[in-house]
Design an enzyme around this catalytic site. Sequence first.
Site, PDB file in Angstrom:
ATOM      1  N   ASP A 225      30.776  34.179  46.638  1.00  0.00           N
ATOM      2  CA  ASP A 225      32.049  34.309  45.939  1.00  0.00           C
ATOM      3  C   ASP A 225      32.314  33.119  45.007  1.00  0.00           C
ATOM      4  OD1 ASP A 225      34.683  35.638  45.588  1.00  0.00           O
ATOM      5  OD2 ASP A 225      35.376  33.710  46.327  1.00  0.00           O
TER       6      ASP A 225
ATOM      7  N   GLY B 193      37.273  35.758  40.968  1.00  0.00           N
ATOM      8  CA  GLY B 193      36.079  36.291  40.317  1.00  0.00           C
ATOM      9  C   GLY B 193      36.200  37.728  39.853  1.00  0.00           C
TER      10      GLY B 193
END
Length: 546
Positions: free
Chosen positions: A297, A432
Amino acid sequence: MQLTLWTYEGPPHVGAMRIATSMRDVHYVLHAPQGDTYADLLFTMIERQDRRPPVTYTTFQARDLGGSTADLVKTAVAEAYERFKPKALLVGESCTAELIQDQSGSLACGMNLPIPVIPLELPSYSKKENWGAAETFYHVVRALLADQVPPPGTPLPARAEGRRPRANLLGPTVLGFRCRDDVQEIRRLLDLLGIDVNVIAPLGASPDDIRRLPEADFNIDLYPEVSRTTASWLQRNFGMPATRAIPMGVGATRDFIAEVAQLAGIDASALLAAEQPGVAGFSSSLSRMPWYARSVDSTYLTGKRVFIFGDATHAIAAARIAKEEMGFTVVGLGTYSREFARDVRDAAKLYDVEALISDDYLEVEQAIGAAAPELVLGTQMERHIAKRLGVACAVISIPIHVQDVPARYSPVYGFEGANVIFDTWVHPLVMGLEEHLLQMFRDDFEFHDDAAASHLPAVARDARHAAAPDAVAPVEPVAAAVATPEPVIAASGEPIWSEDGERELKKIPFFVRGKAKRNTEAFAREHGLATITVETLYDAKAHYGR
Ligand code: SF4
């Protein structure tokens, strides 16, 4: 004269107040005009202390200037001693009192009080708050240890057989950055290493504690802006070595452990070996930060452009974490701590940037605009600057507002401090998935460039929209910036954006658009191009990508 709206540090007597207020059984008589008691609020509101600072002000008024203001000092000293019965008394002057030259410190020393009276000479017109704190701490330590200083060259007595090593923690103060929790974190680390804490000072120390400082084997210089002068004096006069490593970030905490172990003459290899940062499935690490930063991540964090500004200690430490532990690119590093300019200049070389040494927030704003970062790590001032420019920001250093003296445990030093740092720095960034959505669906009603990151309250991201293309534009209040359309046509004499060029520019994600625009304009100027087209944009991209 210098036109000033914001100042990173208060006058040096506020630094002296921080020392007096951090300590126990110490009182400070401050020769100051009526109104200077405003500084009490720093302690009762920002630090949220439940008692008044131990400060008596002479609070002279205009009409007092016709008489003897020196008598006011003597009365204040006598009354403060009678009322508070401190074990040591600090006496000094504020900026205005410095001008009338009553020599408050000497007056108080001449009153023969039965306690140590420590006069403070703090030049308000050339020095600032952190220097005032460092100087006050140094004078307190020097005055209280004066009768214990051994003859020059006397070595530090060897540690008795079987006694655990002892260290002093120097530098934490009220109104410092997260000092309250950093101290706990460092205590915990030292305990793991089998090292006892002798005295923590100035935070929580009494004059009697200060007199016990030489009973430690070495000093931990936790906040050099406040404690380096004292640590150096103790080294010179008592032969006590002091640490240099600042335990902020996982790598730096490991270096700190190694340095402390060496000074204590113990073996830290077991602790360091058990600490396996960033290894999947390994639960032995005291910090989750390395694994979090390596987990998939966090991939989108790689290369994020970060601008760092603050006091020297936190700025230097933050730059190392940003580069080595988060994978960011440091595009700016600076400090307002002029006394530590050399350290910051040395650190800046590691990141190939020129250090910014300034206490002028307009200069800092200019530099942030020019560097076009995606994240700013700074003080409360940079939080305001970043808000105007529409750039994500996290606070890493004083000066701070009340929200940076939180109720919860929030160190920035040690392994738990690294956890806190990871969360704090990542939080203001767009996550993200949302970053990808923004690139793919830029006309979505919810995910578009002008919307705030959806995990944050709806702050006007629009400011970014206006500021990013030319972030060094003069500062506008946020409301005005929201209303201003994106200034895509540059000033006269500058290359002009064609319609298709401008459309293509807008396809670039907002967080790097400012940088792309600046590069393209520089490229066009360099090649004498009057109009910037789509081709120019891509030629510039290829040019700078080489
Ligand atoms: S004495 Fe100094 S701190 Fe106090 S009000 Fe005047 S300028 Fe401000």
